[in-house]
Scaffold this active site. Structure first.
Site, PDB file in Angstrom:
ATOM      1  N   ASP A 111       7.717   6.463   7.317  1.00 24.95           N
ATOM      2  CA  ASP A 111       7.989   5.127   6.808  1.00 24.95           C
ATOM      3  C   ASP A 111       7.649   5.139   5.314  1.00 24.95           C
ATOM      4  O   ASP A 111       6.957   6.043   4.833  1.00 24.95           O
ATOM      5  CB  ASP A 111       7.130   4.114   7.562  1.00 24.95           C
ATOM      6  CG  ASP A 111       7.273   2.712   7.019  1.00 24.95           C
ATOM      7  OD1 ASP A 111       8.418   2.254   6.860  1.00 24.95           O
ATOM      8  OD2 ASP A 111       6.240   2.081   6.730  1.00 24.95           O
ATOM      9  N   CYS A 112       8.122   4.133   4.588  1.00 29.30           N
ATOM     10  CA  CYS A 112       7.839   4.071   3.149  1.00 29.30           C
ATOM     11  C   CYS A 112       6.742   3.051   2.834  1.00 29.30           C
ATOM     12  O   CYS A 112       5.625   3.411   2.461  1.00 29.30           O
ATOM     13  CB  CYS A 112       9.116   3.748   2.379  1.00 29.30           C
ATOM     14  SG  CYS A 112       8.928   3.812   0.577  1.00 29.30           S
ATOM     15  N   ASP A 113       7.044   1.757   2.997  1.00 32.19           N
ATOM     16  CA  ASP A 113       6.089   0.703   2.639  1.00 32.19           C
ATOM     17  C   ASP A 113       4.838   0.767   3.508  1.00 32.19           C
ATOM     18  O   ASP A 113       4.918   0.703   4.738  1.00 32.19           O
ATOM     19  CB  ASP A 113       6.744  -0.673   2.805  1.00 32.19           C
ATOM     20  CG  ASP A 113       7.852  -0.906   1.794  1.00 32.19           C
ATOM     21  OD1 ASP A 113       7.565  -0.829   0.591  1.00 32.19           O
ATOM     22  OD2 ASP A 113       8.996  -1.149   2.208  1.00 32.19           O
ATOM     23  N   ASP A 169       2.868   2.914   9.587  1.00 31.02           N
ATOM     24  CA  ASP A 169       1.688   2.059   9.466  1.00 31.02           C
ATOM     25  C   ASP A 169       1.845   0.733  10.191  1.00 31.02           C
ATOM     26  O   ASP A 169       0.860   0.148  10.628  1.00 31.02           O
ATOM     27  CB  ASP A 169       1.374   1.774   7.988  1.00 31.02           C
ATOM     28  CG  ASP A 169       2.393   0.837   7.363  1.00 31.02           C
ATOM     29  OD1 ASP A 169       2.001  -0.262   6.924  1.00 31.02           O
ATOM     30  OD2 ASP A 169       3.584   1.190   7.316  1.00 31.02           O
TER      31      ASP A 169
END
Length: 218
Positions: free
Chosen positions: A9-11, A166
């Site tokens: 994931d990024c954010d 996250d």
């Protein structure tokens, strides 16, 4: 079974954007006469599709948000990212150390993802083909169809990849697609359908967990 790919994931996983994004949202809502705390926004919207967030805001405040709300919000968020966004501690070190193929798999639009990775110095790790976005796939987390589509595009089966996430939405999407999932954050939230995720406090521990999974026979 060895790992063929790692999906990040990024954010909130690679870039420390969640609090900053929701701070921008709360400040914009205040200008429109709506009061919401950053903590409430984080609890409600992390990892979700933008359209679903807008729909919830309109229900919550019993209002119709103004035309162009999303565009203004994204522009303000991009400016905040340019000025203040930082990588998650350990992100560059983890990506630099990986010998496995790895990809970004995010619910955000490509422009936002690439901007986030650029201002944090992480884009060099991700050539164009190594970013998958929900806006291009057509499915959003927490729907398992998102990660199933990513696997299909990579020609992989669930046991051949590991996800690092996250948000609860992202963890639920990955587990629902049958993927082994490393979850950044407290283990206490991983109950029910999230219980099989492996909780780690930071990316350094995620690197260790990934190494163990790669070396595991199954």
């Amino acid at each position: 079974m060895s790992i063929e790919a790692v999906l990040f994931d990024c954010d909130g996983t690679l870039v420390d954007s969640e609090h900053l994004t929701n701070q921008v949202l709360v400040e914009y809502l205040a200008e429109l006469g709506h009061t919401m705390s950053v903590l409430d926004a984080l609890d409600a919207y992390v990892g979700l599709k933008m359209a679903d967030c807008v729909a919830d805001l309109e229900r919550r405040f019993r209002t119709t948000l103004p035309p162009g709300f999303v565009e203004v919000f994204r522009a303000r968020t991009a400016l905040a990212f340019t000025e203040r966004l930082r990588p998650i501690d350990g992100a560059d070190a983890m990506l630099s150390s990986l010998s496995l193929p790895f990809y970004v798999a995010s619910s955000g639009p490509r422009q936002k993802i690439e901007h986030s990775l650029t201002v944090t110095g992480l884009l060099r790790h991700f050539p164009n083909a190594n970013v998958f976005t929900a806006y291009e796939i057509g499915h959003w987390k927490p729907d398992p169809a998102f990660y199933r589509a990513v696997l299909s595009k990579l020609g992989l089966r669930p046991h051949q990849a590991v996800v690092v996430e996250d948000s609860v939405a992202g963890i639920r999407s990955a587990l629902g697609a049958g993927l082994r999932t490393i979850a950044l954050g407290p283990a206490e939230r991983l109950s029910g359908d999230l219980a099989s995720a492996l909780a780690v406090p930071d990316l350094a521990r995620a690197t260790e967990a990934l190494r163990r999974l790669h070396e595991s026979p199954s």
